[in-house]
Design an enzyme around this catalytic site. Sequence first.
Site, PDB file in Angstrom:
ATOM      1  N   ARG A  15       0.840  -1.181  -0.075  1.00  0.00           N
ATOM      2  CA  ARG A  15       0.096  -0.007  -0.067  1.00  0.00           C
ATOM      3  C   ARG A  15       0.869   1.236   0.124  1.00  0.00           C
ATOM      4  O   ARG A  15       2.102   1.255   0.221  1.00  0.00           O
ATOM      5  CB  ARG A  15      -0.876  -0.105   1.259  1.00  0.00           C
ATOM      6  N   LYS A  74       1.839   2.147   7.382  1.00  0.00           N
ATOM      7  CA  LYS A  74       2.100   1.120   8.494  1.00  0.00           C
ATOM      8  C   LYS A  74       3.076   1.959   9.654  1.00  0.00           C
ATOM      9  O   LYS A  74       3.702   2.876   9.259  1.00  0.00           O
ATOM     10  CB  LYS A  74       3.053  -0.132   8.106  1.00  0.00           C
ATOM     11  N   TYR A  93      -1.079   4.669  10.663  1.00  0.00           N
ATOM     12  CA  TYR A  93      -1.160   3.669  11.822  1.00  0.00           C
ATOM     13  C   TYR A  93      -0.200   3.567  12.638  1.00  0.00           C
ATOM     14  O   TYR A  93       1.130   3.600  12.383  1.00  0.00           O
ATOM     15  CB  TYR A  93      -1.433   2.135  11.150  1.00  0.00           C
ATOM     16  N   HIS A  95      -0.318   1.804  16.109  1.00  0.00           N
ATOM     17  CA  HIS A  95      -0.630   0.682  16.944  1.00  0.00           C
ATOM     18  C   HIS A  95       0.525   0.604  18.319  1.00  0.00           C
ATOM     19  O   HIS A  95       1.173  -0.284  18.369  1.00  0.00           O
ATOM     20  CB  HIS A  95      -0.406  -0.731  16.239  1.00  0.00           C
ATOM     21  N   GLU A 117      -5.884   4.794  13.784  1.00  0.00           N
ATOM     22  CA  GLU A 117      -6.580   3.814  14.202  1.00  0.00           C
ATOM     23  C   GLU A 117      -7.406   4.439  15.669  1.00  0.00           C
ATOM     24  O   GLU A 117      -8.437   3.842  16.067  1.00  0.00           O
ATOM     25  CB  GLU A 117      -6.135   2.638  14.913  1.00  0.00           C
ATOM     26  N   ALA A 178     -14.138  -5.588  11.411  1.00  0.00           N
ATOM     27  CA  ALA A 178     -13.450  -6.884  10.970  1.00  0.00           C
ATOM     28  C   ALA A 178     -14.263  -8.160  11.148  1.00  0.00           C
ATOM     29  O   ALA A 178     -14.402  -9.001  10.254  1.00  0.00           O
ATOM     30  CB  ALA A 178     -12.255  -6.928  11.693  1.00  0.00           C
ATOM     31  N   SER A 219     -19.773 -12.871  24.702  1.00  0.00           N
ATOM     32  CA  SER A 219     -18.693 -13.206  24.696  1.00  0.00           C
ATOM     33  C   SER A 219     -18.202 -13.437  26.375  1.00  0.00           C
ATOM     34  O   SER A 219     -18.223 -12.200  26.899  1.00  0.00           O
ATOM     35  CB  SER A 219     -17.650 -12.140  24.264  1.00  0.00           C
ATOM     36  N   ASP A 269      -2.254  -6.862  15.573  1.00  0.00           N
ATOM     37  CA  ASP A 269      -1.762  -5.485  15.291  1.00  0.00           C
ATOM     38  C   ASP A 269      -1.749  -4.736  16.794  1.00  0.00           C
ATOM     39  O   ASP A 269      -0.882  -3.831  17.186  1.00  0.00           O
ATOM     40  CB  ASP A 269      -2.204  -4.543  14.427  1.00  0.00           C
TER      41      ASP A 269
HETATM   42  N1  NAI Z   1      -4.057  -7.714  10.948  1.00  0.00           N
HETATM   43  C1  NAI Z   1      -4.459  -6.707  10.056  1.00  0.00           C
HETATM   44  O1  NAI Z   1      -3.854  -6.514   8.829  1.00  0.00           O
HETATM   45  C2  NAI Z   1      -5.559  -5.722  10.381  1.00  0.00           C
HETATM   46  C3  NAI Z   1      -5.957  -5.784  11.777  1.00  0.00           C
HETATM   47  N2  NAI Z   1      -6.818  -4.945  12.169  1.00  0.00           N
HETATM   48  C4  NAI Z   1      -7.302  -4.983  13.508  1.00  0.00           C
HETATM   49  O2  NAI Z   1      -8.647  -5.655  13.637  1.00  0.00           O
HETATM   50  C5  NAI Z   1      -8.928  -5.424  15.105  1.00  0.00           C
HETATM   51  C6  NAI Z   1     -10.536  -5.325  14.991  1.00  0.00           C
HETATM   52  O3  NAI Z   1     -10.905  -3.826  14.408  1.00  0.00           O
HETATM   53  P1  NAI Z   1     -12.402  -3.509  13.928  1.00  0.00           P
HETATM   54  O4  NAI Z   1     -12.958  -4.449  13.911  1.00  0.00           O
HETATM   55  O5  NAI Z   1     -12.255  -2.146  13.365  1.00  0.00           O
HETATM   56  O6  NAI Z   1     -12.663  -2.851  15.367  1.00  0.00           O
HETATM   57  P2  NAI Z   1     -14.112  -2.518  16.157  1.00  0.00           P
HETATM   58  O7  NAI Z   1     -14.103  -1.594  17.197  1.00  0.00           O
HETATM   59  O8  NAI Z   1     -15.001  -2.273  14.987  1.00  0.00           O
HETATM   60  O9  NAI Z   1     -14.842  -3.986  16.547  1.00  0.00           O
HETATM   61  C7  NAI Z   1     -14.073  -4.636  17.687  1.00  0.00           C
HETATM   62  C8  NAI Z   1     -15.278  -5.343  18.426  1.00  0.00           C
HETATM   63  O10 NAI Z   1     -14.700  -6.152  19.615  1.00  0.00           O
HETATM   64  C9  NAI Z   1     -15.645  -6.108  20.568  1.00  0.00           C
HETATM   65  N3  NAI Z   1     -15.210  -6.399  21.956  1.00  0.00           N
HETATM   66  C10 NAI Z   1     -14.465  -5.609  22.744  1.00  0.00           C
HETATM   67  N4  NAI Z   1     -14.166  -6.607  23.850  1.00  0.00           N
HETATM   68  C11 NAI Z   1     -14.513  -7.808  23.571  1.00  0.00           C
HETATM   69  C12 NAI Z   1     -14.409  -9.015  24.271  1.00  0.00           C
HETATM   70  N5  NAI Z   1     -13.941  -9.163  25.604  1.00  0.00           N
HETATM   71  N6  NAI Z   1     -15.089 -10.007  23.489  1.00  0.00           N
HETATM   72  C13 NAI Z   1     -15.576 -10.071  22.273  1.00  0.00           C
HETATM   73  N7  NAI Z   1     -15.620  -8.748  21.568  1.00  0.00           N
HETATM   74  C14 NAI Z   1     -15.160  -7.553  22.261  1.00  0.00           C
HETATM   75  C15 NAI Z   1     -16.304  -4.876  20.425  1.00  0.00           C
HETATM   76  O11 NAI Z   1     -17.680  -4.708  21.138  1.00  0.00           O
HETATM   77  C16 NAI Z   1     -16.458  -4.628  19.029  1.00  0.00           C
HETATM   78  O12 NAI Z   1     -17.742  -4.835  18.434  1.00  0.00           O
HETATM   79  C17 NAI Z   1      -8.206  -4.054  15.533  1.00  0.00           C
HETATM   80  O13 NAI Z   1      -7.115  -4.862  16.368  1.00  0.00           O
HETATM   81  C18 NAI Z   1      -7.539  -3.603  14.287  1.00  0.00           C
HETATM   82  O14 NAI Z   1      -6.514  -2.796  14.557  1.00  0.00           O
HETATM   83  C19 NAI Z   1      -7.733  -4.036  11.200  1.00  0.00           C
HETATM   84  C20 NAI Z   1      -7.240  -3.968   9.996  1.00  0.00           C
HETATM   85  C21 NAI Z   1      -5.944  -4.794   9.413  1.00  0.00           C
HETATM   86  C1  PYR Z   2      -5.032  -1.322  10.289  1.00  0.00           C
HETATM   87  C2  PYR Z   2      -3.437  -1.785  10.001  1.00  0.00           C
HETATM   88  O1  PYR Z   2      -2.846  -1.832  10.686  1.00  0.00           O
HETATM   89  C3  PYR Z   2      -3.409  -2.103   8.760  1.00  0.00           C
HETATM   90  O2  PYR Z   2      -4.231  -1.969   7.924  1.00  0.00           O
HETATM   91  O3  PYR Z   2      -2.334  -2.596   8.394  1.00  0.00           O
END
Ligand code: NAI
Ligand code: PYR
Length: 372
Positions: A15, A74, A93, A95, A117, A178, A219, A269
């Site tokens: 990206r 990143k 980002y 993190h 983020e 996600a 959960s 992340d």
């Molecule tokens: N690995 C990668 O390439 C990427 C990673 N991400 C990561 O994905 C993760 C999720 O991001 P989003 O979906 O945007 O966040 P979001 O804020 O939209 O959703 C997070 C959800 O987790 C829930 N939650 C909180 N505590 C909880 C628990 N104990 N048990 C179950 N659910 C719980 C919340 O209620 C919420 O619905 C983040 O860490 C984000 O940085 C995002 C994009 C790319």
């Molecule tokens: C959210 C993030 O860290 C990524 O899109 O790589």
Amino acid sequence: MRIGVPKEVKNNENRVAMTPAGAFNLKSAGHEVFIQKGAGLGSSFTDEDYIAAGAKIVETAAQAWEAEMVMKVKEPVASEYGYFSEGLILFTYLHLAPELELTKALLDKKVVGIAYETVQLPNNSLPLLAPMSEVAGRMATQIGAQYLEKTQGGKGILLSGVPGVSRGKVAVIGGGQAGTNAARIAIGMGAQVTVLDLSVDRLRQLDEIFGNDIQTLVSNPFNIAESVRDADLVVGAVLIPGARAPKLVSEEMVKSMKPGSVLVDVAIDQGGIFATSDRVTTHDEPTYVKHGVVHYAVANMPGAVPQTSTTALTNVTVPYALQIANKGFKQACLDNLSLQKGINTLEGHVTYKAVADAQGIEYVAAETLLNK
Ligand SMILES: NC(=O)C1=CN([C@@H]2O[C@H](COP(=O)(O)OP(=O)(O)OC[C@H]3O[C@@H](n4cnc5c(N)ncnc54)[C@H](O)[C@@H]3O)[C@@H](O)[C@H]2O)C=CC1
Ligand SMILES: CC(=O)C(=O)O
């Protein structure tokens, strides 16, 4: 303002933080945009595309980092810390919760670290994270399905099943951006899908969206243990904004899974939600096996689909970059409280509470420093 866009350096990070369309917007508003040579190629944007949009091409990363504001995708890696300078605005980002060394480097150099983020709207949504979570969530199921194949180290099941044979089971922990997108693809593939979230209101919304196509569960450790044990694929998609991800799936729970099951820890992340996600993997070596279970823990999943991701990301980041460039970061952040929430480091202080708590560093409110 002078805005620099270096080429991304993380493994297979294709990206780029600015499209030619974004450069055109900033240039039209009177700003100068410096793109490192070749920075857009991974996303199919040539240097000529940027020049036609009014940007200037610079030969080296160091030249791109000389700008007043640097936009990246990143979080910087150690080889980039040397480019930090006092007062530099870094919009990317970050993190920081699991990244103490990066945090220290930003504090030492008094960089203004504005993290995509943690920019947060009044309804608590995260507009600069959402598009990449959509991408990563959709990818999570696609990738998980692939690693369930025997040839990829999985148990050898097809998520959809076939007539006369059971469908595969997918458990999604965290039903936000996600998680919802992971569930959407899993339903499309014909899997049996369970989504767990702490928020009953969120589960209610998911029930409205997907009806009987999913099972929703609150959960808690009991429901997580049962769902993980029964699942072929588990997607970790929990977020507490800015904070280190909670380790919701214990090692015992992972051991209870059948060999060849797959975990995709999208939340890696922020540190990951599986006790066994003890390392971040790369697109070159995306998986490892622990207790017979395939773990996928790539922290830049959208980097593998850059043509989709770069445009989706910059669609939302460039309007904020314009505010910063037009007004200067201080006024932009005073005028726009959502953007203010993005400030993680300022004047050598950690200004995001969850990051400060994760690292045991003193927290200073950004507002206090902005109003000095
Ligand atoms: N690995 C990668 O390439 C990427 C990673 N991400 C990561 O994905 C993760 C999720 O991001 P989003 O979906 O945007 O966040 P979001 O804020 O939209 O959703 C997070 C959800 O987790 C829930 N939650 C909180 N505590 C909880 C628990 N104990 N048990 C179950 N659910 C719980 C919340 O209620 C919420 O619905 C983040 O860490 C984000 O940085 C995002 C994009 C790319
Ligand atoms: C959210 C993030 O860290 C990524 O899109 O790589």
